[in-house]
Design a protein around this motif. Structure first.
Motif, PDB file in Angstrom:
ATOM      1  N   GLY A 139     -71.503  61.443  20.054  1.00  0.00           N
ATOM      2  CA  GLY A 139     -72.416  60.540  19.289  1.00  0.00           C
ATOM      3  C   GLY A 139     -71.952  60.311  17.780  1.00  0.00           C
ATOM      4  N   VAL A 140     -72.082  58.902  17.352  1.00  0.00           N
ATOM      5  CA  VAL A 140     -71.832  58.642  16.149  1.00  0.00           C
ATOM      6  C   VAL A 140     -72.366  57.534  15.626  1.00  0.00           C
ATOM      7  CG1 VAL A 140     -69.812  56.846  16.763  1.00  0.00           C
ATOM      8  CG2 VAL A 140     -69.573  58.145  14.647  1.00  0.00           C
ATOM      9  N   VAL A 141     -72.821  57.607  14.422  1.00  0.00           N
ATOM     10  CA  VAL A 141     -73.378  56.430  13.619  1.00  0.00           C
ATOM     11  C   VAL A 141     -72.308  55.525  12.893  1.00  0.00           C
ATOM     12  CG1 VAL A 141     -74.998  55.534  11.855  1.00  0.00           C
ATOM     13  CG2 VAL A 141     -75.651  57.553  13.062  1.00  0.00           C
ATOM     14  N   VAL A 142     -72.520  53.948  13.389  1.00  0.00           N
ATOM     15  CA  VAL A 142     -71.594  53.349  12.948  1.00  0.00           C
ATOM     16  C   VAL A 142     -72.452  52.239  11.932  1.00  0.00           C
ATOM     17  CG1 VAL A 142     -70.035  51.101  13.077  1.00  0.00           C
ATOM     18  CG2 VAL A 142     -70.140  52.955  14.741  1.00  0.00           C
ATOM     19  N   ARG A 143     -71.700  52.335  10.477  1.00  0.00           N
ATOM     20  CA  ARG A 143     -72.212  51.440   9.378  1.00  0.00           C
ATOM     21  C   ARG A 143     -71.755  50.238   9.074  1.00  0.00           C
ATOM     22  NH1 ARG A 143     -72.701  56.931   8.558  1.00  0.00           N
ATOM     23  NH2 ARG A 143     -74.777  58.018   8.216  1.00  0.00           N
TER      24      ARG A 143
ATOM     25  N   ASP B 246     -53.739  67.362  11.703  1.00  0.00           N
ATOM     26  CA  ASP B 246     -53.970  68.705  11.746  1.00  0.00           C
ATOM     27  C   ASP B 246     -55.638  68.677  12.036  1.00  0.00           C
ATOM     28  OD1 ASP B 246     -55.155  68.220   9.347  1.00  0.00           O
ATOM     29  OD2 ASP B 246     -54.029  69.490   8.262  1.00  0.00           O
ATOM     30  N   ARG B 247     -56.327  67.734  11.929  1.00  0.00           N
ATOM     31  CA  ARG B 247     -57.657  67.643  12.329  1.00  0.00           C
ATOM     32  C   ARG B 247     -57.916  66.877  13.578  1.00  0.00           C
ATOM     33  NH1 ARG B 247     -60.997  62.758   9.096  1.00  0.00           N
ATOM     34  NH2 ARG B 247     -62.488  63.301  10.753  1.00  0.00           N
ATOM     35  N   PHE B 248     -57.067  66.678  14.407  1.00  0.00           N
ATOM     36  CA  PHE B 248     -57.124  65.695  15.545  1.00  0.00           C
ATOM     37  C   PHE B 248     -57.099  66.645  16.871  1.00  0.00           C
ATOM     38  CE2 PHE B 248     -55.251  63.011  18.989  1.00  0.00           C
ATOM     39  CZ  PHE B 248     -56.179  62.008  18.876  1.00  0.00           C
ATOM     40  N   HIS B 249     -58.330  67.141  17.199  1.00  0.00           N
ATOM     41  CA  HIS B 249     -58.781  67.779  18.471  1.00  0.00           C
ATOM     42  C   HIS B 249     -60.186  67.505  19.046  1.00  0.00           C
ATOM     43  CE1 HIS B 249     -61.543  70.045  15.687  1.00  0.00           C
ATOM     44  NE2 HIS B 249     -60.606  69.972  14.988  1.00  0.00           N
ATOM     45  N   ASP B 250     -60.323  68.069  20.147  1.00  0.00           N
ATOM     46  CA  ASP B 250     -61.624  67.469  20.820  1.00  0.00           C
ATOM     47  C   ASP B 250     -62.949  67.890  20.097  1.00  0.00           C
ATOM     48  OD1 ASP B 250     -61.783  70.215  21.579  1.00  0.00           O
ATOM     49  OD2 ASP B 250     -61.306  69.774  23.698  1.00  0.00           O
ATOM     50  N   GLY B 251     -63.005  68.887  19.133  1.00  0.00           N
ATOM     51  CA  GLY B 251     -63.939  69.370  18.405  1.00  0.00           C
ATOM     52  C   GLY B 251     -64.298  68.787  17.278  1.00  0.00           C
ATOM     53  N   MET B 252     -63.287  67.957  16.717  1.00  0.00           N
ATOM     54  CA  MET B 252     -63.526  67.172  15.479  1.00  0.00           C
ATOM     55  C   MET B 252     -64.618  66.003  15.393  1.00  0.00           C
ATOM     56  SD  MET B 252     -60.575  63.787  15.975  1.00  0.00           S
ATOM     57  CE  MET B 252     -61.120  63.249  14.426  1.00  0.00           C
ATOM     58  N   THR B 253     -65.023  65.714  14.205  1.00  0.00           N
ATOM     59  CA  THR B 253     -66.106  64.938  14.090  1.00  0.00           C
ATOM     60  C   THR B 253     -65.476  63.737  13.004  1.00  0.00           C
ATOM     61  OG1 THR B 253     -66.886  66.265  12.154  1.00  0.00           O
ATOM     62  CG2 THR B 253     -67.976  66.274  14.416  1.00  0.00           C
ATOM     63  N   LEU B 254     -66.006  62.540  13.052  1.00  0.00           N
ATOM     64  CA  LEU B 254     -65.548  61.596  12.428  1.00  0.00           C
ATOM     65  C   LEU B 254     -66.196  61.428  10.971  1.00  0.00           C
ATOM     66  CD1 LEU B 254     -65.105  58.701  15.013  1.00  0.00           C
ATOM     67  CD2 LEU B 254     -63.037  59.889  13.718  1.00  0.00           C
TER      68      LEU B 254
ATOM     69  N   THR C 298     -67.988  51.694   9.092  1.00  0.00           N
ATOM     70  CA  THR C 298     -67.475  53.168   8.691  1.00  0.00           C
ATOM     71  C   THR C 298     -68.043  53.836   9.968  1.00  0.00           C
ATOM     72  OG1 THR C 298     -67.826  52.914   6.512  1.00  0.00           O
ATOM     73  CG2 THR C 298     -67.853  55.086   7.198  1.00  0.00           C
ATOM     74  N   VAL C 299     -67.067  54.425  10.533  1.00  0.00           N
ATOM     75  CA  VAL C 299     -67.346  55.348  11.878  1.00  0.00           C
ATOM     76  C   VAL C 299     -67.641  56.751  11.521  1.00  0.00           C
ATOM     77  CG1 VAL C 299     -66.757  55.822  14.150  1.00  0.00           C
ATOM     78  CG2 VAL C 299     -66.198  53.753  13.250  1.00  0.00           C
ATOM     79  N   GLY C 300     -68.856  57.067  11.391  1.00  0.00           N
ATOM     80  CA  GLY C 300     -69.069  58.502  10.782  1.00  0.00           C
ATOM     81  C   GLY C 300     -68.979  58.337   9.327  1.00  0.00           C
ATOM     82  N   ARG C 301     -67.893  59.068   9.047  1.00  0.00           N
ATOM     83  CA  ARG C 301     -67.395  58.960   7.482  1.00  0.00           C
ATOM     84  C   ARG C 301     -65.893  58.332   7.447  1.00  0.00           C
ATOM     85  NH1 ARG C 301     -67.560  65.163   5.811  1.00  0.00           N
ATOM     86  NH2 ARG C 301     -66.784  65.130   7.944  1.00  0.00           N
ATOM     87  N   THR C 302     -65.522  57.696   8.427  1.00  0.00           N
ATOM     88  CA  THR C 302     -64.371  57.177   8.337  1.00  0.00           C
ATOM     89  C   THR C 302     -64.344  55.637   8.382  1.00  0.00           C
ATOM     90  OG1 THR C 302     -63.587  59.275   9.825  1.00  0.00           O
ATOM     91  CG2 THR C 302     -62.178  57.066   9.559  1.00  0.00           C
ATOM     92  N   PRO C 303     -63.654  55.114   7.425  1.00  0.00           N
ATOM     93  CA  PRO C 303     -63.674  53.558   7.400  1.00  0.00           C
ATOM     94  C   PRO C 303     -62.500  52.905   8.194  1.00  0.00           C
ATOM     95  CG  PRO C 303     -62.584  54.525   5.472  1.00  0.00           C
ATOM     96  CD  PRO C 303     -63.136  55.673   6.358  1.00  0.00           C
TER      97      PRO C 303
ATOM     98  N   GLY D 128     -63.655  48.037  19.879  1.00  0.00           N
ATOM     99  CA  GLY D 128     -62.764  49.135  19.142  1.00  0.00           C
ATOM    100  C   GLY D 128     -62.481  48.924  17.674  1.00  0.00           C
ATOM    101  N   VAL D 129     -62.207  49.964  16.927  1.00  0.00           N
ATOM    102  CA  VAL D 129     -62.152  50.151  15.865  1.00  0.00           C
ATOM    103  C   VAL D 129     -60.856  50.496  15.454  1.00  0.00           C
ATOM    104  CG1 VAL D 129     -62.953  51.226  13.509  1.00  0.00           C
ATOM    105  CG2 VAL D 129     -64.702  50.103  15.277  1.00  0.00           C
ATOM    106  N   GLN D 130     -60.010  50.089  14.443  1.00  0.00           N
ATOM    107  CA  GLN D 130     -58.849  50.329  13.707  1.00  0.00           C
ATOM    108  C   GLN D 130     -59.122  51.192  12.463  1.00  0.00           C
ATOM    109  OE1 GLN D 130     -55.504  47.912  13.443  1.00  0.00           O
ATOM    110  NE2 GLN D 130     -54.747  48.973  11.729  1.00  0.00           N
ATOM    111  N   PHE D 131     -58.861  52.382  12.206  1.00  0.00           N
ATOM    112  CA  PHE D 131     -59.046  52.954  11.004  1.00  0.00           C
ATOM    113  C   PHE D 131     -58.233  52.515  10.163  1.00  0.00           C
ATOM    114  CE2 PHE D 131     -59.947  56.980  13.939  1.00  0.00           C
ATOM    115  CZ  PHE D 131     -61.297  56.587  14.233  1.00  0.00           C
ATOM    116  N   MET D 132     -58.766  52.390   8.607  1.00  0.00           N
ATOM    117  CA  MET D 132     -58.124  52.075   7.463  1.00  0.00           C
ATOM    118  C   MET D 132     -56.851  52.571   7.086  1.00  0.00           C
ATOM    119  SD  MET D 132     -59.811  49.383   6.731  1.00  0.00           S
ATOM    120  CE  MET D 132     -58.881  48.832   5.484  1.00  0.00           C
ATOM    121  N   LEU D 133     -57.010  54.086   7.389  1.00  0.00           N
ATOM    122  CA  LEU D 133     -55.852  55.100   7.286  1.00  0.00           C
ATOM    123  C   LEU D 133     -55.755  55.763   8.469  1.00  0.00           C
ATOM    124  CD1 LEU D 133     -56.316  55.829   3.432  1.00  0.00           C
ATOM    125  CD2 LEU D 133     -54.647  54.358   4.408  1.00  0.00           C
TER     126      LEU D 133
END
Length: 208
Positions: free
Chosen positions: A135-139, A200-208, A173-178, A190-195
């Motif tokens: 689940g995520v909020v898109v702004r 090291d934070r890429f795992h199934d327990g990550m949050t955006l 902004t997907v969660g906190r990721t622009p 589909g969203v492409q991240f700006m960066l």
């Protein structure tokens, strides 16, 4: 692979060849990535142009000329080199690579250049995973918030399930990721991240 039929449809188009690129011809290509300086600080970057022997980056933090740098670029992977000059907005790196690695980079750049020239669809360049908490909020820029579910995610973007359809190219902004909205599919977008995300934070327990 580019077929004979594709060439026949575009008779004036001269496609890039790996043999040309092995002679260090530069290709204008915008690839997202990250770089690590000698003190092990890590920052996001984007390529401006690249050859099998060097790459020019746009970035916020500039290392010293002669400093060793480790790069991770989408489609290319991990490469190393030395900073050789400071063009406006970033720095240029002379790559340290074996002949085999240079050939591989030449082939990858050839594919990227030809994909751009022929308008071929962009492939998925990174491993994708499904987060445990999808689940995520898109702004949107307007301040509107959309509830969405992450179908899968990579270092460079995410597929989101949602009944909403913001316009293509919209800054989100997907969660906190622009990022920006780059495509639609049945039931979402589909969203492409700006960066790119840090590996090291890429795992199934990550949050955006």
């Amino acid at each position: 692979m580019i077929t004979d039929e594709g060439l026949a449809e575009r008779p004036r188009l001269r496609l890039a060849q790996a043999s040309d690129l092995r002679r260090h011809q530069r290709v204008t290509v915008a690839l997202l990535g990250r770089y690590m300086l000698a003190d092990r600080r890590e920052y996001p970057c984007q390529t401006m142009d690249m050859s099998p022997g060097g790459v020019r980056l746009t970035c916020a933090v500039v290392g010293a000329v002669g400093e060793r740098v480790v790069l991770y670029l989408e489609h290319i992977g991990r490469i190393e080199g030395v900073i050789v000059r400071h063009p406006p907005g970033g720095f240029a790196v002379q790559l340290a690579a074996t002949p085999r690695k240079r050939d591989k980079i030449a082939s990858q750049l050839t594919w990227l250049a030809n994909r751009e020239m022929l308008g071929l669809p962009e492939g998925r360049s990174h491993e994708r995973l499904v987060p445990k908490q999808p689940g995520v909020v898109v702004r949107l820029e307007s301040g509107r918030e959309i509830q969405a579910r992450v179908i899968d995610i990579s270092l460079s973007g995410a597929a989101l399930a949602s009944i909403a359809t913001p316009p293509i190219g919209a800054a989100v902004t997907v969660g906190r990721t622009p990022g920006r909205l780059v495509r639609y599919f049945d039931g979402g977008f589909g969203v492409q991240f700006m960066l790119p995300l840090s590996p090291d934070r890429f795992h199934d327990g990550m949050t955006l």
